[in-house]
Design an enzyme around this catalytic site. Structure first.
Site, PDB file in Angstrom:
ATOM      1  N   PHE A 126       4.281   4.697 -13.717  1.00  0.00           N
ATOM      2  CA  PHE A 126       2.818   4.737 -13.597  1.00  0.00           C
ATOM      3  C   PHE A 126       2.447   5.826 -12.599  1.00  0.00           C
ATOM      4  CE2 PHE A 126       4.229   1.991 -10.182  1.00  0.00           C
ATOM      5  CZ  PHE A 126       3.351   2.223  -9.141  1.00  0.00           C
ATOM      6  N   ASP A 179       0.874  -1.165   0.000  1.00  0.00           N
ATOM      7  CA  ASP A 179       0.000   0.000   0.000  1.00  0.00           C
ATOM      8  C   ASP A 179       0.912   1.216   0.000  1.00  0.00           C
ATOM      9  OD1 ASP A 179      -2.862   0.684  -0.107  1.00  0.00           O
ATOM     10  OD2 ASP A 179      -2.307   1.977   1.555  1.00  0.00           O
ATOM     11  N   HIS A 187      10.780   4.243  -3.089  1.00  0.00           N
ATOM     12  CA  HIS A 187      10.132   3.835  -1.843  1.00  0.00           C
ATOM     13  C   HIS A 187       9.870   2.326  -1.836  1.00  0.00           C
ATOM     14  CE1 HIS A 187       7.439   4.749  -5.069  1.00  0.00           C
ATOM     15  NE2 HIS A 187       6.344   4.400  -4.433  1.00  0.00           N
ATOM     16  N   ARG A 188       9.376   1.831  -2.967  1.00  0.00           N
ATOM     17  CA  ARG A 188       9.040   0.399  -3.052  1.00  0.00           C
ATOM     18  C   ARG A 188      10.308  -0.439  -2.970  1.00  0.00           C
ATOM     19  NH1 ARG A 188       5.922   1.347  -6.692  1.00  0.00           N
ATOM     20  NH2 ARG A 188       4.162   1.547  -5.288  1.00  0.00           N
ATOM     21  N   ASP A 205       4.289   9.274 -11.402  1.00  0.00           N
ATOM     22  CA  ASP A 205       5.705   9.299 -11.825  1.00  0.00           C
ATOM     23  C   ASP A 205       6.082  10.475 -12.740  1.00  0.00           C
ATOM     24  OD1 ASP A 205       6.450   7.152 -10.311  1.00  0.00           O
ATOM     25  OD2 ASP A 205       6.438   5.699 -11.944  1.00  0.00           O
TER      26      ASP A 205
END
Ligand code: ITT
Length: 193
Positions: A150, A67, A178-179, A153
């Site tokens: 996506f 999330d 971050h991911r 971005d």
């Protein structure tokens, strides 16, 4: 290890597959879970677990869910948890960007500081739960630049590359995002078990 990712977002899935390339990453549709979960939580962690837990009925493998959101300082952290539906239910990412740029139109470039946040929920087959968080700082610019990625971005500018997340390659985004930072912690955890 086999890892099922609870997401309907193809951009996220493709990033997760690349970052976790040493594992066998499956999508929720690979295990027959063609479902959309209501994100009714009030934190990233809660929403990530809502998504992960909904997949448990379809598989007994390791499940993860991401999330995430974009937090803009002068908007008091909005869109944050509501990033995917900032312009309303059923709207496109482009409509979200348009709303964001409209809300930021009176601010100076250097005032538009922001960060992406990712919370990865891990659900082990034995019911054990963990979360891993990553953040990436940037600036919101007032025009769209680039084609990759996506969501937000094209307007998320990072100082490290002096380009937006849409102007840099997948490999570059996956080295600072971050991911990536959240999944790196997950990867380290999985290495210990
Ligand atoms: P799933 O819940 O199915 O995983 P989603 O897109 O609805 O997909 P979220 O609820 O976590 O996912 O919303 C995250 C939103 O935050 C996403 O739709 C984008 O608008 C934004 N976002 C998060 N990470 C992003 C990234 O790396 N690049 C651009 N936008 C991002």
């Amino acid at each position: 290890m086999d890892i099922v990712v609870a997401t309907n977002n193809k951009g996220k899935l493709s990033e997760i597959k690349k970052i976790l390339s040493s594992h066998n990453v499956l999508s929720q549709s690979d295990v027959g879970a063609d479902i959309e979960v209501d994100e009714t939580g009030v934190t990233y962690e809660e929403n990530a677990f809502l998504k992960a837990e909904a997949i448990r009925a379809y598989t007994d493998k390791i499940i993860i869910a991401d999330d995430s959101g974009l937090e803009v300082d002068v908007l008091d952290g909005a869109p944050g948890l509501y990033s995917a539906r900032y312009a309303g239910e059923g709207t496109t990412p482009m409509q979200g960007i348009e709303k964001l740029l409209f809300n930021l139109k009176d601010y100076k470039p250097e005032e538009k500081t922001a960060r992406f946040v990712s919370c990865i929920a891990l659900l082990m087959p034995n019911g054990e739960k963990h979360t891993f968080r990553g953040e990436c700082e940037g600036l919101i610019i007032d025009e769209l630049r680039g084609e990759n990625g996506f969501g937000f971005d094209p307007v998320f500018y990072v100082e490290d590359f002096k380009r937006t997340f849409s102007e840099i390659s997948d490999e570059e985004k996956n080295s600072i995002s971050h991911r990536f930072k959240a999944l790196e912690k997950l990867r380290d955890f999985l290495d210990t078990i």
